[in-house]
Design an enzyme around this catalytic site. Sequence first.
Site, PDB file in Angstrom:
ATOM      1  N   LYS A   4       0.838  -1.212   0.000  1.00 37.45           N
ATOM      2  CA  LYS A   4       0.000   0.000   0.000  1.00 37.45           C
ATOM      3  C   LYS A   4       0.868   1.256   0.000  1.00 37.45           C
ATOM      4  O   LYS A   4       0.669   2.168  -0.798  1.00 37.45           O
ATOM      5  CB  LYS A   4      -0.903   0.005   1.245  1.00 37.45           C
ATOM      6  CG  LYS A   4      -1.524   1.355   1.536  1.00 37.45           C
ATOM      7  CD  LYS A   4      -2.433   1.326   2.747  1.00 37.45           C
ATOM      8  CE  LYS A   4      -1.760   1.525   4.080  1.00 37.45           C
ATOM      9  NZ  LYS A   4      -1.415   2.916   4.438  1.00 37.45           N
ATOM     10  N   ASN A   5       1.845   1.296   0.909  1.00 36.90           N
ATOM     11  CA  ASN A   5       2.611   2.534   1.082  1.00 36.90           C
ATOM     12  C   ASN A   5       3.633   2.766  -0.027  1.00 36.90           C
ATOM     13  O   ASN A   5       4.266   3.816  -0.088  1.00 36.90           O
ATOM     14  CB  ASN A   5       3.271   2.551   2.454  1.00 36.90           C
ATOM     15  CG  ASN A   5       2.240   2.753   3.553  1.00 36.90           C
ATOM     16  OD1 ASN A   5       1.089   3.089   3.269  1.00 36.90           O
ATOM     17  ND2 ASN A   5       2.638   2.550   4.796  1.00 36.90           N
ATOM     18  N   CYS A  32      -4.550  13.124  12.883  1.00 36.92           N
ATOM     19  CA  CYS A  32      -5.388  11.929  12.814  1.00 36.92           C
ATOM     20  C   CYS A  32      -5.226  11.154  14.110  1.00 36.92           C
ATOM     21  O   CYS A  32      -4.544  11.612  15.033  1.00 36.92           O
ATOM     22  CB  CYS A  32      -5.056  11.094  11.592  1.00 36.92           C
ATOM     23  SG  CYS A  32      -3.499  10.260  11.721  1.00 36.92           S
ATOM     24  N   ARG A  77       0.753  14.843  13.022  1.00 38.02           N
ATOM     25  CA  ARG A  77       1.204  14.633  11.643  1.00 38.02           C
ATOM     26  C   ARG A  77       1.269  15.912  10.781  1.00 38.02           C
ATOM     27  O   ARG A  77       0.542  16.057   9.799  1.00 38.02           O
ATOM     28  CB  ARG A  77       0.338  13.568  10.978  1.00 38.02           C
ATOM     29  CG  ARG A  77       0.334  12.279  11.766  1.00 38.02           C
ATOM     30  CD  ARG A  77      -0.393  11.172  11.078  1.00 38.02           C
ATOM     31  NE  ARG A  77       0.353  10.590   9.995  1.00 38.02           N
ATOM     32  CZ  ARG A  77      -0.097   9.597   9.236  1.00 38.02           C
ATOM     33  NH1 ARG A  77      -1.283   9.107   9.443  1.00 38.02           N
ATOM     34  NH2 ARG A  77       0.633   9.110   8.263  1.00 38.02           N
ATOM     35  N   ASP A 108       4.871   0.937  12.077  1.00 38.78           N
ATOM     36  CA  ASP A 108       3.696   0.235  11.538  1.00 38.78           C
ATOM     37  C   ASP A 108       3.599  -1.213  12.017  1.00 38.78           C
ATOM     38  O   ASP A 108       2.614  -1.896  11.716  1.00 38.78           O
ATOM     39  CB  ASP A 108       3.706   0.269   9.999  1.00 38.78           C
ATOM     40  CG  ASP A 108       3.429   1.660   9.458  1.00 38.78           C
ATOM     41  OD1 ASP A 108       3.017   2.529  10.242  1.00 38.78           O
ATOM     42  OD2 ASP A 108       3.632   1.879   8.247  1.00 38.78           O
ATOM     43  N   ARG A 153      -8.552  -0.451   4.777  1.00 35.40           N
ATOM     44  CA  ARG A 153      -7.661   0.528   4.131  1.00 35.40           C
ATOM     45  C   ARG A 153      -6.308  -0.103   3.812  1.00 35.40           C
ATOM     46  O   ARG A 153      -5.623   0.366   2.902  1.00 35.40           O
ATOM     47  CB  ARG A 153      -7.427   1.719   5.066  1.00 35.40           C
ATOM     48  CG  ARG A 153      -8.675   2.523   5.322  1.00 35.40           C
ATOM     49  CD  ARG A 153      -8.350   3.716   6.163  1.00 35.40           C
ATOM     50  NE  ARG A 153      -7.223   4.441   5.570  1.00 35.40           N
ATOM     51  CZ  ARG A 153      -6.538   5.392   6.181  1.00 35.40           C
ATOM     52  NH1 ARG A 153      -6.833   5.726   7.399  1.00 35.40           N
ATOM     53  NH2 ARG A 153      -5.549   5.992   5.564  1.00 35.40           N
TER      54      ARG A 153
HETATM   55  C1  EPZ Z   1       4.230   7.104   6.307  1.00 35.63           C
HETATM   56  O1  EPZ Z   1       3.453   8.169   6.840  1.00 35.63           O
HETATM   57  C2  EPZ Z   1       3.324   5.911   6.191  1.00 35.63           C
HETATM   58  N1  EPZ Z   1       2.223   6.235   5.284  1.00 35.63           N
HETATM   59  C3  EPZ Z   1       2.804   5.526   7.565  1.00 35.63           C
HETATM   60  O2  EPZ Z   1       2.038   4.346   7.393  1.00 35.63           O
HETATM   61  C4  EPZ Z   1       3.997   5.246   8.490  1.00 35.63           C
HETATM   62  O3  EPZ Z   1       3.523   4.983   9.791  1.00 35.63           O
HETATM   63  C5  EPZ Z   1       4.951   6.442   8.513  1.00 35.63           C
HETATM   64  O4  EPZ Z   1       5.331   6.801   7.159  1.00 35.63           O
HETATM   65  C6  EPZ Z   1       6.218   6.209   9.322  1.00 35.63           C
HETATM   66  O5  EPZ Z   1       6.901   5.102   8.812  1.00 35.63           O
HETATM   67  C7  EPZ Z   1       2.391   6.102   3.970  1.00 35.63           C
HETATM   68  O6  EPZ Z   1       3.450   5.732   3.487  1.00 35.63           O
HETATM   69  C8  EPZ Z   1       1.229   6.411   3.095  1.00 35.63           C
HETATM   70  P1  EPZ Z   1       6.274  10.532   8.226  1.00 35.63           P
HETATM   71  P2  EPZ Z   1       3.997   9.673   6.771  1.00 35.63           P
HETATM   72  O7  EPZ Z   1       6.179  11.782   7.449  1.00 35.63           O
HETATM   73  O8  EPZ Z   1       4.783   9.831   5.541  1.00 35.63           O
HETATM   74  C9  EPZ Z   1       6.807  13.975  11.494  1.00 35.63           C
HETATM   75  C10 EPZ Z   1       0.259   2.838   7.939  1.00 35.63           C
HETATM   76  O9  EPZ Z   1      -0.279   2.321   8.938  1.00 35.63           O
HETATM   77  N2  EPZ Z   1       6.686  14.956  10.402  1.00 35.63           N
HETATM   78  O10 EPZ Z   1       7.450   9.643   7.996  1.00 35.63           O
HETATM   79  O11 EPZ Z   1       2.840  10.560   7.009  1.00 35.63           O
HETATM   80  C11 EPZ Z   1       5.502  13.221  11.770  1.00 35.63           C
HETATM   81  O12 EPZ Z   1       4.624  13.959  12.576  1.00 35.63           O
HETATM   82  C12 EPZ Z   1       0.837   4.197   8.079  1.00 35.63           C
HETATM   83  O13 EPZ Z   1       0.336   2.302   6.822  1.00 35.63           O
HETATM   84  C13 EPZ Z   1       6.914  16.287  10.663  1.00 35.63           C
HETATM   85  O14 EPZ Z   1       7.176  16.695  11.794  1.00 35.63           O
HETATM   86  O15 EPZ Z   1       4.933   9.694   8.048  1.00 35.63           O
HETATM   87  C14 EPZ Z   1       5.998  11.957  12.416  1.00 35.63           C
HETATM   88  O16 EPZ Z   1       6.236  12.186  13.769  1.00 35.63           O
HETATM   89  C15 EPZ Z   1       0.152   5.195   8.894  1.00 35.63           C
HETATM   90  N3  EPZ Z   1       6.798  17.183   9.629  1.00 35.63           N
HETATM   91  C16 EPZ Z   1       7.341  11.715  11.716  1.00 35.63           C
HETATM   92  O17 EPZ Z   1       7.699  12.954  11.098  1.00 35.63           O
HETATM   93  C17 EPZ Z   1       6.509  16.789   8.352  1.00 35.63           C
HETATM   94  O18 EPZ Z   1       6.424  17.650   7.451  1.00 35.63           O
HETATM   95  C18 EPZ Z   1       7.316  10.646  10.626  1.00 35.63           C
HETATM   96  O19 EPZ Z   1       6.206  10.877   9.773  1.00 35.63           O
HETATM   97  C19 EPZ Z   1       6.301  15.418   8.093  1.00 35.63           C
HETATM   98  C20 EPZ Z   1       6.402  14.532   9.137  1.00 35.63           C
END
Ligand code: EPZ
Length: 420
Positions: A22-23, A117, A122, A307, A399
């Site tokens: 998915k991701n 969420c 996020r 995850d 999902r």
């Molecule tokens: C991706 O989410 C995945 N989603 C998530 O999968 C996964 O948990 C996550 O990466 C971490 O591995 C998809 O790939 C579609 P991040 P993403 O940006 O990209 C902070 C699932 O269950 N951050 O790596 O949204 C954020 O708050 C899921 O399949 C900022 O501060 O995650 C978090 O603490 C849900 N500023 C950390 O970084 C930003 O601009 C990592 O988030 C962006 C992120």
Amino acid sequence: MDKLIISGGGPIDGEIRISGSKNSALPILAATLLSETPMCIGNMPHLNDITTMLALLRSMGLSVTLNEKMSVEIDANTIREYTAPYDLVKTMRASILVLGPMLARYGEANVSFPGGCAIGSRPVDIHLRGLEAMGAEIDVDEGYIRARCKGGLKGAHFFMDTVTVGGTENLLMAAVLAEGKTVLENAAREPEIVDLANCLQAMGAQIEGVGTATLTIHGVKSLKGCRYDVMPDRIETGTYLTAAAATRGRVKLKDTREDILESVLLKLEEAGAFINTGKDWIELDMKGNRPKAVSLKTAPYPAFPTDMQAQFTAMNAVSEGMGTVIETIFENRLIQIHELNRMGANIKLEGNTAIITGVERLKAAPVMATDLRASASLVIAALVADGDTVVDRIYHIDRGYECIEEKMQLLGANIRRVPG
Ligand code: EPZ
């Protein structure tokens, strides 16, 4: 709302096929916006998030044809709208991934601001700052991110102060068409980013350092379509392995890869699992033994994935001994422990740490999930609970887990879906 009814019982045992990731599929679908000729993406999982992404691309005017066997042909040349509307973004935050490619190719993008969420706040500040470093002008207006770049994006040197998967993907997709060289530092190294980069390279992009924390991108004038199969889903793989470990069972998972699951396999071995792997399969056998509790801390790849945290928390709940689980990526992602405790687990929460003392068996209870991986942990808990557990709000599961009840049934689990 559909529910799952799971009668806990013996070990799961059998063989199933793992679906496409998915991701990985979500950013690759967004990348089709960059192509001047039609693209064909294969090994797509049949999931609600994928349906939402296809609906988003269609709503922008792209022509999307779904073939049998879940491959999809997409032609971006019919685009009419440069907007990702609130209705779609609110159901799937990954819609933000169209921002970078739209801006890079069309010089304009309006994307509804994704809110927080269930698992945390996020923010997307790094996505926006990176695009600004490439010359974009960005305003937030009436809940929408409105981005423009007259004369096209320009290559830039950008350091990400937090490792972000989506941020790295968005900026990578923007940089491939930006003029000149872009260097993205402290980039995420998740296998899904490597998969996206491989797809972009097959489209003609020039990217160095794939799989490392420094990505160097030499912008090209245009990208062409290609045929690309998305990689196997490492989190689906890990979830079924953990379900087998928790139930003292055995599974053989086909069409998957062990090289992208090292930290998870290591922890499963520590829990007492016997693991065998081949080129495209992984087999786990508990030989009837109860798992031993393990301690872990989530962190960006290649460390233990957030995850997989909820599923391991569920396994620890019925393991021998005590384990601590520290969640460092999302501030609210241990929320499922309250539902697990309602099933008789012994889990204490201290800040971002769950202290889990294993119990012999859990007891069935009506439970409901707040996010995708939390739902998976409740399914695992239900498999090792006495009685019939009703898992509510399973739209979260749909999902991210393709045909979960069919796959679990193939493994011998007593699970059925009832319409709500
Ligand atoms: C991706 O989410 C995945 N989603 C998530 O999968 C996964 O948990 C996550 O990466 C971490 O591995 C998809 O790939 C579609 P991040 P993403 O940006 O990209 C902070 C699932 O269950 N951050 O790596 O949204 C954020 O708050 C899921 O399949 C900022 O501060 O995650 C978090 O603490 C849900 N500023 C950390 O970084 C930003 O601009 C990592 O988030 C962006 C992120």
